[in-house]
Enzyme design. Structure first.
Site, PDB file in Angstrom:
ATOM      1  N   GLY A 104       0.798  -1.227   0.000  1.00 19.14           N
ATOM      2  CA  GLY A 104       0.000   0.000   0.000  1.00 19.14           C
ATOM      3  C   GLY A 104       0.825   1.268   0.000  1.00 19.14           C
ATOM      4  O   GLY A 104       2.052   1.257   0.059  1.00 19.14           O
ATOM      5  N   GLY A 106       2.536   3.684   1.548  1.00 17.69           N
ATOM      6  CA  GLY A 106       3.121   3.910   2.860  1.00 17.69           C
ATOM      7  C   GLY A 106       3.595   5.331   3.076  1.00 17.69           C
ATOM      8  O   GLY A 106       3.691   5.799   4.203  1.00 17.69           O
ATOM      9  N   ARG A 107       3.919   6.041   1.972  1.00 13.35           N
ATOM     10  CA  ARG A 107       4.300   7.449   2.116  1.00 13.35           C
ATOM     11  C   ARG A 107       3.774   8.283   0.949  1.00 13.35           C
ATOM     12  O   ARG A 107       4.386   9.268   0.542  1.00 13.35           O
ATOM     13  CB  ARG A 107       5.808   7.603   2.271  1.00 13.35           C
ATOM     14  CG  ARG A 107       6.663   7.048   1.161  1.00 13.35           C
ATOM     15  CD  ARG A 107       8.115   7.432   1.388  1.00 13.35           C
ATOM     16  NE  ARG A 107       8.985   6.796   0.407  1.00 13.35           N
ATOM     17  CZ  ARG A 107      10.273   7.108   0.263  1.00 13.35           C
ATOM     18  NH1 ARG A 107      10.811   8.032   1.008  1.00 13.35           N
ATOM     19  NH2 ARG A 107      11.021   6.481  -0.621  1.00 13.35           N
ATOM     20  N   GLY A 139       6.351   7.546   6.853  1.00 14.27           N
ATOM     21  CA  GLY A 139       5.573   8.126   5.763  1.00 14.27           C
ATOM     22  C   GLY A 139       6.157   9.401   5.195  1.00 14.27           C
ATOM     23  O   GLY A 139       5.533  10.052   4.360  1.00 14.27           O
ATOM     24  N   ARG A 196       3.219  14.281  -7.080  1.00 16.94           N
ATOM     25  CA  ARG A 196       3.277  13.390  -8.242  1.00 16.94           C
ATOM     26  C   ARG A 196       1.921  13.407  -8.959  1.00 16.94           C
ATOM     27  O   ARG A 196       0.869  13.507  -8.321  1.00 16.94           O
ATOM     28  CB  ARG A 196       3.619  11.964  -7.815  1.00 16.94           C
ATOM     29  CG  ARG A 196       4.863  11.877  -6.972  1.00 16.94           C
ATOM     30  CD  ARG A 196       5.449  10.489  -6.949  1.00 16.94           C
ATOM     31  NE  ARG A 196       4.603   9.486  -6.324  1.00 16.94           N
ATOM     32  CZ  ARG A 196       4.982   8.225  -6.127  1.00 16.94           C
ATOM     33  NH1 ARG A 196       6.168   7.825  -6.532  1.00 16.94           N
ATOM     34  NH2 ARG A 196       4.185   7.360  -5.536  1.00 16.94           N
ATOM     35  N   ASP A 273       4.584  -4.171  -7.103  1.00 17.24           N
ATOM     36  CA  ASP A 273       3.899  -2.981  -6.582  1.00 17.24           C
ATOM     37  C   ASP A 273       4.458  -1.706  -7.202  1.00 17.24           C
ATOM     38  O   ASP A 273       3.910  -0.622  -6.998  1.00 17.24           O
ATOM     39  CB  ASP A 273       4.001  -2.916  -5.053  1.00 17.24           C
ATOM     40  CG  ASP A 273       5.437  -2.959  -4.556  1.00 17.24           C
ATOM     41  OD1 ASP A 273       6.124  -3.950  -4.846  1.00 17.24           O
ATOM     42  OD2 ASP A 273       5.873  -2.007  -3.879  1.00 17.24           O
ATOM     43  N   ASP A 283       7.397   5.194  -9.361  1.00 20.29           N
ATOM     44  CA  ASP A 283       8.178   4.971  -8.137  1.00 20.29           C
ATOM     45  C   ASP A 283       9.686   5.041  -8.394  1.00 20.29           C
ATOM     46  O   ASP A 283      10.369   4.025  -8.476  1.00 20.29           O
ATOM     47  CB  ASP A 283       7.804   3.637  -7.482  1.00 20.29           C
ATOM     48  CG  ASP A 283       6.397   3.664  -6.909  1.00 20.29           C
ATOM     49  OD1 ASP A 283       5.889   4.771  -6.669  1.00 20.29           O
ATOM     50  OD2 ASP A 283       5.809   2.599  -6.702  1.00 20.29           O
TER      51      ASP A 283
END
Length: 524
Positions: A104, A106-107, A139, A196, A273, A283
């Site tokens: 998920g 997380g940050r 986070g 983002r 992910d 990412d």
């Protein structure tokens, strides 16, 4: 007086998909939901460092907006706009080949979705505080990693590589504790937040987590939502459209990785992910650019032993990840054969497209049976000595078929250690240049026309790690000018840009083993 941003907010993800019913921001397993509502952390003393003018326009904002108090507050998480409901997404993933369960956001905290000029943009903050998916982390994000993400996502876009984008880079004003190399030496660093932007931040793991829990109902809801908003040309949801959806995700993934290989980009952490369902580079963590042309290079310290995500293995990792997505989608299709056919097509198509990509890098328009060997010999030669990939291919455009004996002189600047070019290596290169010249004789383009084509696919400027590190070092001292210089440079990576010629250079010796310039950790 607070200026109001004029944003056409059209939230879909958090209005059409099932939400986590628990509102408490506590670490937990979240089931039968695609997201959890969560608010960004208020920061101590936010300061906007840089804003992408391109993305302002894409979101319907102006330069004046970017200097407003509300812009600063919204895009550092200090103001939540009225009638918006920030959230963190739930997903799982395979990390380094092993199922990691729930991961998920997380940050990352998604603020809202904006519709402008018939395009949908999801807007999220990275580094804006903990979420139910933060596990043991805080986070938050630090300035060095935020600079790298901000610059690289925009640089990749201008290189023509499918990517998520970035709107802004800001200091939070807070200090963040980080162990950069995971060696027990923690230190406080400047906290930062990147805004983002992407049509969607859905990733392979968004579907995997639901399938792994046998939550087929929510899986179907999410796939139907994805098709409706991002693959609407596939028509109404059905077994057939699910298969077509997977086929298109496979094709987009292939195209993205072909672009990575073309420009020498290594993602560094191709976990499921971190794989966008839209085939976008997502990412930006321990990524890197090939300096020396080396199929075995990975920028990720965590991957230094097994090199799972090395440059030469990225195509295979794309396929491996697609296998995991196929397994996740299987409960909706219940037929392995069409999924296997898509995966088999990826293998075949990649060979074809990879060869076509290499032809474009050499300025070849026709297809010849001898091309496969020409490319293989080239790649073998590039690994005989330390050879800068970007400089080699850029300078190769100056080669002329009538003067193949001068081939080595044309690319000489690409060699890191010129005295490594022994007579044996020199002979192999001369043979290759003869073959290349002969191959060029079968083409109809003039040397100048070929040079123009080659310079359109072989960038002159890429975001080498040492360049980012110089900007980071300056920023740590409070000087942010180099962030803007690199940002402007990387807007035109295929142009000559004489005033920036100093950046068309091999990695300096001081950067060979410097932290941040060669290998990076996942916290980078």
């Amino acid at each position: 007086m607070t200026e109001n941003l004029k944003l056409n907010i059209k939230d879909k993800f958090n209005t059409e998909l099932p939400a986590d019913p628990i509102l408490e921001n506590s670490r937990r397993q979240v089931s039968k939901a695609c997201f959890s509502l969560v608010k960004p952390k208020l920061t101590e003393n936010p300061e906007m460092l840089h804003v992408s003018d391109d993305m302002l326009i894409n979101l319907g904002l102006t330069e004046a907006d970017s200097h407003s108090e509300q812009f600063l507050k919204v895009f550092t998480g200090n103001t939540v706009l009225e009638n918006t409901h920030p959230y963190a997404m739930c997903y799982g993933g395979h990390q380094f080949g092993n199922w990691a369960g729930q991961l998920g956001d997380g940050r990352a905290i998604n603020l809202f979705e904006i519709e402008h000029n018939h395009t949908n943009w999801a807007v999220q903050l990275k580094g804006a505080g903990e979420t139910p998916y933060s596990r043991t982390a805080d986070g938050l994000a630090v300035l060095r990693s935020s600079i790298r993400e901000y610059l690289c996502s925009e640089a990749m876009f201008h290189l023509g590589v499918p990517t998520t984008r970035a709107l802004s880079l800001a200091l939070s004003g807070d200090s963040v504790l980080r162990d950069m190399l995971y060696d027990g030496n923690s230190a406080y660093e400047k906290g930062a937040i990147v805004t983002r932007v992407s049509p969607s931040f859905l990733r392979f793991g968004s579907y995997e987590i639901l399938s792994s829990r046998q939550d087929v109902a929510t899986l179907k809801t999410l796939v139907d939502y994805t098709i409706k908003h991002h693959f609407s040309h596939l028509g109404v949801p059905s077994k057939e459209s699910y298969i077509q959806f997977f086929a298109e995700v496979s094709q987009r993934t292939l195209e993205m990785i072909i672009h990575w290989q073309r420009v020498g980009f290594v993602h560094g952490v191709m976990n499921t992910d971190n794989m966008s369902i839209l085939g976008l580079t997502i990412d930006y963590g321990p990524y890197g650019w090939l300096e020396d042309f080396d199929f075995g290079w990975t920028p990720n310290t965590t991957d230094s032993q097994h090199k799972r995500y090395r440059y030469g293995n990225q195509p295979n990792m794309g396929l491996w990840n697609l296998y995991q997505l196929a397994n996740a989608l299987y409960p909706l299709i219940e037929d392995a054969k069409p999924l296997e056919a898509v995966l088999d097509a990826y293998k075949t198509d990649f060979e074809v497209e990879s060869l076509n990509m290499m032809r474009s890098k050499l300025g070849l328009q026709r297809e010849e049976d001898s091309d496969q060997k020409l490319m293989q010999d080239l790649e073998d030669n590039l690994q005989l000595s330390e050879t800068d990939m970007t400089i080699f291919f850029r300078n190769l455009s100056q080669f002329t078929k009538d003067n193949h004996a001068e081939g080595l002189k044309v690319v000489a600047d690409a060699f890191y250690v010129p005295n490594e070019i022994s007579s044996e290596i020199r002979q192999k290169w001369n043979i290759w240049f003869q073959l290349y010249a002969k191959r060029l004789e079968t083409e109809t383009l003039s040397d100048s026309e070929r040079k123009e084509l080659m310079n359109a696919v072989n960038p002159k400027y890429v975001l080498r790690n040492y360049m980012s590190q110089l900007a980071i070092d300056d920023a740590d001292k409070g000087n942010y000018d180099l962030i803007d210089e690199l940002f402007q440079l990387l807007k035109k990576p295929y142009s000559e840009q004489p005033k920036y010629e100093k950046w068309f250079a091999k990695r300096p010796d001081w950067a060979r083993h410097k932290v941040g310039c060669s290998m990076l950790s996942c916290s980078s």
